[in-house]
Scaffold this motif. Sequence first.
Motif, PDB file in Angstrom:
ATOM      1  N   GLN A 187       0.828  -1.200   0.000  1.00 43.00           N
ATOM      2  CA  GLN A 187       0.000   0.000   0.000  1.00 43.00           C
ATOM      3  C   GLN A 187       0.869   1.259   0.000  1.00 43.00           C
ATOM      4  O   GLN A 187       0.581   2.237  -0.703  1.00 43.00           O
ATOM      5  N   HIS A 226       2.248   1.779  -3.385  1.00 43.86           N
ATOM      6  CA  HIS A 226       1.165   2.225  -4.279  1.00 43.86           C
ATOM      7  C   HIS A 226       0.890   3.716  -4.087  1.00 43.86           C
ATOM      8  O   HIS A 226       0.730   4.463  -5.072  1.00 43.86           O
ATOM      9  N   GLN A 233     -10.727   4.857   0.233  1.00 44.90           N
ATOM     10  CA  GLN A 233     -10.325   4.290   1.526  1.00 44.90           C
ATOM     11  C   GLN A 233     -11.204   4.806   2.660  1.00 44.90           C
ATOM     12  O   GLN A 233     -11.541   4.066   3.585  1.00 44.90           O
TER      13      GLN A 233
END
Length: 436
Positions: free
Chosen positions: A23, A26, A42
Motif C-alpha cells: 500500500q 502504491h 479508503q
Amino acid sequence: MKTGYSLTQVQNQKLTMTPELQQSIHILQLSSYELSQYLQEQALENPLLDIESFTSSSLKTGKSSQLSGSISDPLWKAKAKEETLEQCLLSQLRIAGVPDDVYKTAAYLAGNLDDRGYLPLSISEVSTFLNKPKEVVEVALSCLQSLEPPGIGARDLQECLLLQISRDPAAPHGTFEVVSQNMQQLAQMKLDKIAQQLGATLMQVKEIVTYIRNLNPRPGKAFSWIEESYMIPDATIYKEQGNIVIQMNAGAIPKTSVNTDYYSHIQQAGCQDAVSFIKEKWKTADWVVRSLEQRKMTLYRVIRAIFEEQLAFLEIGVRGIKPLTLKMISEKLDLHESTISRTVQNKYIRTPYGVLELKYFFSSGLQSDEGELTSIKTIKIRIKELISQEQKKQPYSDQKVVEILTEEGIRISRRTVTKYREEMHILSSALRKNIL
C-alpha cells in the motif's frame, strides 16, 4: 548404505512484501489526483479515516461523503467532455435521410475512424465483417465522406486532400490533378517538373502548393478532447537569493487523519467484536496517514536532489538542463533506483518556466570536446534554434547542423541529428526550403 527420513531445522532469511508495504509503494507512485481519489475510496471503507475538504475554510471538516468529495475535487471545474467525432458524424447521418442499411454501415465506419479521422479498414474487410455487399459499403463510405469536416473518412493522406479539394470551388485550377497525379514529386518539391506536366507556370504551381499547405491533413483532430489532460503540481520551486526554495502544494491532496473520538467511543461501548474490528481499522488508517507523510518527505528529498543537480535550469531554462539519471539521484539519497522511479512517476512541479513533469529533468547526454556531457534536451533546443535562424531559401542540411555543433564542441553524427530533428517534427531541408 541406509536411506530414510529425518526432521531438520533450517534457518534462512527472505524479504516478504506485506500488504502495508504494498500500500505504501502504491501511494508513493500515484499522482496527486489519483491519490485524492484513492483516499476517498479508503475513507468509504474505513470509518476511522477522516478526509478533510480542500475548501476547509468554507466547508466543515469531517467525514467525506460523495457530495463533499466532488466539491473538494481539485478538478471540479475542469472542462467537460466535448462531442466526439463519432457523435458528430452520427448526428449528421440521422438527418441525412439515407436507407437503414446504409446508415448502419456508415455508423460502423464512423466508429472505426482513428484520431486523424482516417478509416483504417478496407471495403473488403468491412463487407466481410458486416456480411453486406461491397456496393452498400461503398455507398456508406461515400455518404460518410460527404459529412463535415471535409476530408473525413479518407483512407490515406492523398484521398483526404482530394476530398477537401473537390468540395472547395475556390481551389486553384489544377490542384486536384497535382494531388492525384504528382504526390511523390510534390513531397520532393520538384515544382518545375510538376509545372511541366501540368502545362502551367512555376508561379501557378507555387500558388497550388500554398493552397495545399493550408488544407487539413488530420480532420479528426478537431475532436481530440481525449488528448486534453489536467495536472496538479505537487510543488513549486524557484531560486531566491541563490538558494533553492521548494514549496510543497498542501492543496494537492486532502488532509487525512485518524478519527480518535470515534475510536474511543467504540472502545467504551464494550462490544468485543466491534473493538476487534475498530482496532484493525485503526491500524489501517494509521498506516495510510504515515504513508502519506512518508510520500511527502520522499518527494521533497527527491525534488531537492534533482534541482541541486539542475540548478542551471532555474537560472536559464531548458538550455541549462544537465544529463541526469535515476541512478545518480539514487546514490545521492541512498535510496533504491525503483523508489526514485516511483517517486517521479506522474508528479509535476511548477517552475519559473512552466509546469513540468519531474521525469522531464532526467536526460542522457553526449560528450563534448572538453569531456563534459551535454544533455540531449539541450542539443535538441540548439538544433531547433539553428533551424529557426536559417535562411529560408538556403536551409541547413543535417550535415551542416553537424558541422555547426562540432564547432561548438558537441560531438554528434548526422544520423543522430536526423533522429532528433524528426522527433521534434521538423521537416528535412528540402521540404523546409522557402518556395515563395
